[in-house]
Write an enzyme that holds these catalytic residues in place. Sequence first.
Site, PDB file in Angstrom:
ATOM      1  N   GLY A  79       0.784  -1.178  -0.073  1.00 50.62           N
ATOM      2  CA  GLY A  79      -0.214  -0.522   0.101  1.00 50.62           C
ATOM      3  C   GLY A  79       0.866   1.273   0.135  1.00 50.62           C
ATOM      4  NE  ARG A 143      -2.118  -4.377  -0.844  1.00 52.16           N
ATOM      5  CZ  ARG A 143      -1.452  -3.780   0.101  1.00 52.16           C
ATOM      6  NH1 ARG A 143      -0.619  -4.483   0.310  1.00 52.16           N
ATOM      7  NH2 ARG A 143      -2.119  -3.337   0.568  1.00 52.16           N
ATOM      8  CG  ASP A 173       3.818  -7.308   8.415  1.00 53.75           C
ATOM      9  OD1 ASP A 173       3.628  -6.549   7.593  1.00 53.75           O
ATOM     10  OD2 ASP A 173       3.738  -7.312   9.155  1.00 53.75           O
ATOM     11  CG  ASP A 174       3.013  -9.767   4.850  1.00 50.43           C
ATOM     12  OD1 ASP A 174       2.987 -10.243   5.978  1.00 50.43           O
ATOM     13  OD2 ASP A 174       1.631  -9.694   4.792  1.00 50.43           O
ATOM     14  CE  LYS A 200       4.405   0.194   2.774  1.00 47.23           C
ATOM     15  NZ  LYS A 200       3.514  -1.156   1.643  1.00 47.23           N
ATOM     16  CB  THR A 201       3.166   0.177   6.552  1.00 44.69           C
ATOM     17  OG1 THR A 201       1.755  -0.356   6.713  1.00 44.69           O
ATOM     18  CG2 THR A 201       3.485  -0.044   8.324  1.00 44.69           C
ATOM     19  CB  ILE A 202      -0.297   5.257   6.501  1.00 45.32           C
ATOM     20  CG1 ILE A 202      -1.140   3.789   5.729  1.00 45.32           C
ATOM     21  CG2 ILE A 202       0.212   5.499   5.177  1.00 45.32           C
ATOM     22  CD1 ILE A 202      -2.479   3.935   5.684  1.00 45.32           C
ATOM     23  CG  ASP A 203      -1.625  -0.343   7.754  1.00 48.83           C
ATOM     24  OD1 ASP A 203      -1.918   0.549   7.686  1.00 48.83           O
ATOM     25  OD2 ASP A 203      -1.532  -1.848   7.359  1.00 48.83           O
ATOM     26  N   GLY A 249      -5.395   1.295   9.035  1.00 50.24           N
ATOM     27  CA  GLY A 249      -4.301   0.104   9.355  1.00 50.24           C
ATOM     28  C   GLY A 249      -4.114  -0.954   9.486  1.00 50.24           C
TER      29      GLY A 249
HETATM   30  P1  FBP Z   1       0.740  -1.530   3.505  1.00 48.89           P
HETATM   31  O1  FBP Z   1       1.348  -0.711   4.138  1.00 48.89           O
HETATM   32  O2  FBP Z   1       0.965  -3.185   4.858  1.00 48.89           O
HETATM   33  O3  FBP Z   1       0.336  -2.827   2.674  1.00 48.89           O
HETATM   34  O4  FBP Z   1      -0.800  -1.368   3.543  1.00 48.89           O
HETATM   35  C1  FBP Z   1      -1.684  -0.398   3.767  1.00 48.89           C
HETATM   36  C2  FBP Z   1      -2.805  -0.418   3.856  1.00 48.89           C
HETATM   37  O5  FBP Z   1      -2.857   0.900   3.675  1.00 48.89           O
HETATM   38  C3  FBP Z   1      -3.537  -0.957   5.446  1.00 48.89           C
HETATM   39  O6  FBP Z   1      -3.979   0.394   6.007  1.00 48.89           O
HETATM   40  C4  FBP Z   1      -5.079  -0.934   4.386  1.00 48.89           C
HETATM   41  O7  FBP Z   1      -5.939  -2.156   5.264  1.00 48.89           O
HETATM   42  C5  FBP Z   1      -4.106  -2.181   3.102  1.00 48.89           C
HETATM   43  O8  FBP Z   1      -3.398  -0.751   3.327  1.00 48.89           O
HETATM   44  C6  FBP Z   1      -5.643  -1.662   1.458  1.00 48.89           C
HETATM   45  O9  FBP Z   1      -5.154  -2.633   0.557  1.00 48.89           O
HETATM   46  P2  FBP Z   1      -5.364  -1.887  -0.513  1.00 48.89           P
HETATM   47  O10 FBP Z   1      -4.498  -0.411  -0.980  1.00 48.89           O
HETATM   48  O11 FBP Z   1      -4.745  -3.502  -1.527  1.00 48.89           O
HETATM   49  O12 FBP Z   1      -6.791  -1.692  -1.258  1.00 48.89           O
END
Ligand code: FBP
Length: 550
Positions: A79, A143, A173-174, A200-203, A249
């Site tokens: 993401g 992804r 993390d993945d 990286k991740t907004i979460d 998140g």
């Molecule tokens: P990662 O940073 O872990 O890839 O995910 C961020 C995120 O925004 C999560 O908060 C959300 O659940 C997910 O991506 C949504 O996924 P997608 O962009 O595939 O709809």
Amino acid sequence: MSTKSALQIARAAYQPKLPQALRGALKAVEGAPTQSVADQEEVKKLFPNTYGMPYLKFEPAEGAPAKKSINAGVILSGGQAPGGHNVIAGLFDGLKKLNPANKLYGFILGPGGLVDHNYMELTADIIDEYRNTGGFDIIGSGRTKLEKKDQFDKGLEILKALDIKALVIIGGDDSNTNACVLAEYYKAIGAGVQVIGCPKTIDGDLKNSEIETSFGFDTATKVYSEIIGNIERDCNSARKYWHFIKLMGRSASHVTLECALQTQPNITLIGEEVEAKNQTLDDIVTYIAQVVADRAARGMNFGTVLVPEGLIEFIPAIKKLIAELNDVLAANQAEFDMIQADKKIQYIVSKLSKENATIFKSLPESVSRQLALERDPHGNVQVSLIETEQLLADMVGVKLDEWKKEGKFLGKYATQHHFCGYEGRCAAPSNFDADYCYSLGYNASMLIAAGKTGYMSSIKNTVAPADQWIAGGIPITMMMNMEKRNGEMKPVIRKALVELDGAPFKEFIKHRAEWARETSFVYPGPIQYFGPTEVCDQPTKTLKLEHQGK
Ligand code: FBP
């Protein structure tokens, strides 16, 4: 030629700050050898070439900066998160400083670009277009899960063809788990390609004793807090709605907790607490309904509720159901794939234990479909697609109707729903994220120059001014433990969840009852890029409280 906004033009001139140690000649100082956070024997066996490496810190050195010829590749994975372009800009500037002839290649649309040989050279004019901008559109993200030997070998073909000696994977993390597996494989076969990860991740769930925060969390939570503050002000002006606001998140509730600390809403649900208290969906609904009824009794038929998108996964009964669903799907995948689409849910129910089948059938169909059928390539439930905010608002309505009949609720209850997610992931990075990301990228180039592989770029001491930040590298194996994925035990980076004994959560519970009773809203307003430092350069409350707690 695309048209640029006034802010984009002014922001392009911003020069991100670097830690002192990265500004001139530097030396890499090794610290103590590391161990994985758990399951040491198993992780060690799976990473014989990259396990146990020492911590690394860069310190200023005498003399001229090192010169090194090296081409590198970069991948944006998963993401979007504000600041990704600055990681690439920092990496590019670092590589060019090592040797102006060095080249940087970007793989297009995520890890799939490496496997499919889809790439572009990132030249100075391209990089300059993207400095200090949000988004991942410079090369796109994806992804695709990098996990199989033939993907690694296919990737190696193009790395060799382009004479790329190092690959930087910018991900959560993945993706960093996969970066570590790739580093191990390339080292084992003597491929001569280093792999470096970037957090990286907004979460905000990729953090640990050595990684203080993932990039993007700062900007995204500031964007969401601005929106929540605006909703709160509307709410307090009209005084007729309860606003249910779901926040992105993934599983962890860090984003929700940070936004609560910034905006002081009436109700904030924290998934990790729901699990610790073994709460049911009905417990949560009753809690919200009680706050609504109490405020109504004091003439306040309005309020705000923050809901983390991963809430559903933390309700213990649903967590057990998801675990069984994962096992059932992993064990019967071939048979399951053959089943007609409209019979799939029925098939799953037939394979579940009686207890879980009952819970599964009791959920609204949209939720059960999401839990069972629509996973991302890493096997995660796509929680952002589950409308928990609507579900809770409706269930609270049903409870309040019952209470009305019993004379326990005399107020009015009208709701509005919002989801703060995608609108925060590509915002122009805050000063913090612009500086942090540029430093992470520049630092990655120094890890490459130091010949490291299987390391994550690390910038610490981030509540201090940027020149005092500490740059270095953390072996990725240090963050790993064994977890069940698709029915099998796998080494993965341990996800950081909200700690209930941590300073941010403790600060929240100190005020929770008062925020529920009173109207204590705070309106943070939009991110400021120019102006007084106390307005423009504040890190998140989470980061500050975590540092105070140390
Ligand atoms: P990662 O940073 O872990 O890839 O995910 C961020 C995120 O925004 C999560 O908060 C959300 O659940 C997910 O991506 C949504 O996924 P997608 O962009 O595939 O709809």
